[in-house]
Design an enzyme around this catalytic site. Structure first.
Site, PDB file in Angstrom:
ATOM      1  N   SER A 108       0.820  -1.273   0.038  1.00 58.54           N
ATOM      2  CA  SER A 108       0.178  -0.418   0.037  1.00 58.54           C
ATOM      3  C   SER A 108       1.363   1.230  -0.226  1.00 58.54           C
ATOM      4  O   SER A 108       2.031   1.150   0.552  1.00 58.54           O
ATOM      5  CB  SER A 108      -0.484  -0.222   1.112  1.00 58.54           C
ATOM      6  N   SER A 109       0.051   2.108  -0.382  1.00 63.86           N
ATOM      7  CA  SER A 109       1.228   3.424  -1.079  1.00 63.86           C
ATOM      8  C   SER A 109       1.071   4.647   0.673  1.00 63.86           C
ATOM      9  O   SER A 109       2.449   5.164   1.006  1.00 63.86           O
ATOM     10  CB  SER A 109       0.176   4.855  -1.752  1.00 63.86           C
ATOM     11  N   CYS A 110       1.229   3.763   1.669  1.00 61.17           N
ATOM     12  CA  CYS A 110       1.049   4.850   3.293  1.00 61.17           C
ATOM     13  C   CYS A 110       2.474   4.148   3.495  1.00 61.17           C
ATOM     14  O   CYS A 110       2.237   4.212   5.171  1.00 61.17           O
ATOM     15  CB  CYS A 110      -0.397   4.344   3.866  1.00 61.17           C
ATOM     16  N   TYR A 137      -0.064  -0.670   9.803  1.00 60.17           N
ATOM     17  CA  TYR A 137      -0.680  -1.643   8.669  1.00 60.17           C
ATOM     18  C   TYR A 137       0.931  -1.178   8.082  1.00 60.17           C
ATOM     19  O   TYR A 137       1.236  -1.616   6.847  1.00 60.17           O
ATOM     20  CB  TYR A 137      -2.072  -0.693   8.282  1.00 60.17           C
ATOM     21  N   LYS A 141       2.880  -3.568   6.599  1.00 56.09           N
ATOM     22  CA  LYS A 141       3.377  -4.002   5.035  1.00 56.09           C
ATOM     23  C   LYS A 141       4.992  -3.763   4.864  1.00 56.09           C
ATOM     24  O   LYS A 141       5.046  -4.691   3.794  1.00 56.09           O
ATOM     25  CB  LYS A 141       2.301  -3.153   3.956  1.00 56.09           C
ATOM     26  N   HIS A 180     -13.281   2.743   3.079  1.00 53.05           N
ATOM     27  CA  HIS A 180     -12.496   3.865   2.798  1.00 53.05           C
ATOM     28  C   HIS A 180     -12.544   4.875   2.657  1.00 53.05           C
ATOM     29  O   HIS A 180     -13.859   4.381   2.081  1.00 53.05           O
ATOM     30  CB  HIS A 180     -11.166   2.966   1.648  1.00 53.05           C
TER      31      HIS A 180
END
Length: 313
Positions: A108-110, A137, A141, A180
């Site tokens: 994920s881009s987070c 999270y 990842k 989301h």
């Protein structure tokens, strides 16, 4: 991958996993292995080890994850870290133990720093502080993609990772509090339209900038990368385009046909100010997205109307 290669898609019932299965079948891959959570609990190491020893998949798409929006992440920090780290480590480790030819990890881009230079390149990983609202999270990842990288370096595996921007599309989660932003807006404006509500209140001030990728486009990239990319560095998956949350809410309201007022609750968090991915790496490999946002929102709204999960509260 050969057309008859044995391919395991972990998380095939989720939005990303189901899109990958659709794309694989569209391209003629039929030897696809899937397991539901009741059939295989990926958090149970022994179950995962036994599954891999028995099935020996040649290729693995690791799309299984515990996911959610700001509310879900903030209310279950420990769960998001533990659940995601357990399942991804079990799958990646068992794939390596059983001679899997190639594994693709979905992140994920987070994972990128909260205040990273925009647009965010793959190389900005671990160069700054993470966004606190989804830190647990993100750390999980990061651990998954780094484990893939370390296996490559230590044992010569061919494990890759893909970092998608905000995703939406068929089989999304429309839960009223745990979804989301885009599916949450679809549900909120649909219910406001149905009830005749004069106003819809949204979180924050509408200023954050976000990028959105239709999930079937991501699935197309995932299969493309499995066949065309090897390397320790992750690959960003996005459109390279962004809009404000305010612009997004107006777009969703227009698609759904809601004509009431939109107000903003500035006591609620905005989240990361801007999250735009640099997608030049994927472009250089020969890939680009196909679905424009308004078209994708229309397709997503049709999915929502046909989705039995939307009735759950």
């Amino acid at each position: 991958m050969e057309k008859n290669s044995k391919i395991y898609v972990a998380g095939h019932r989720g939005m990303v996993g189901s899109a990958i299965v659709r794309e694989l079948r569209r391209q003629g891959y039929e030897n696809i292995i899937t397991r539901t959570h009741s059939e295989l609990d990926l958090q149970r190491q022994r179950e995962v080890e036994e599954f891999f020893a028995r099935e020996k998949p040649e290729y693995v798409f690791l799309a299984a994850a515990k996911v959610g929006g700001i509310v879900a992440n903030q209310s279950a920090l420990a769960d998001f870290m533990y659940d995601n780290m357990m399942l991804e480590m079990n799958v990646i480790h068992s794939a390596w133990q059983n001679g899997c030819k190639k594994l693709e990890f979905l992140g994920s881009s987070c994972i990128y720093p909260r205040m990273a230079e925009q647009p965010m390149t793959e190389s900005c990983l671990l160069t700054g502080e993470l966004e606190k609202t989804n830190e647990a999270y993100a750390l999980a990842k990061i651990s998954g993609l780094k484990y893939c990288e370390f296996l490559n370096r230590q044992y010569g595996t061919d494990y890759i990772s893909v970092m998608p921007t905000n995703l939406y599309g068929p089989n999304d989660n429309y839960h009223p509090t745990h979804s989301h932003v885009l599916p949450a807006l679809i549900r909120r404006f649909h219910e406001a339209k149905e009830s005749g509500a004069e106003c819809v209140t949204c979180w924050g001030d509408g200023s954050p900038l976000r990028e959105f990728l239709y999930v079937d486009d991501l699935a197309n990239l995932c299969v493309f990368l499995m066949n065309n990319y090897s390397g320790n560095e992750t690959v960003n998956a996005g459109t390279g385009k962004e809009l404000t949350i305010k612009e997004l809410t107006e777009l969703v309201a227009r698609v759904i046909g809601y004509t009431g007022r939109i107000e903003w609750d500035t006591s609620k968090p905005n989240g990361t100010p801007r999250k735009l991915l640099d997608v030049s790496k994927a472009a250089a490999l020969g890939w680009t997205y196909k679905t424009e946002l308004e078209d994708g929102v229309r397709l997503s709204y049709q999915d929502f109307l046909n989705n039995p999960m939307r009735a759950e509260r």
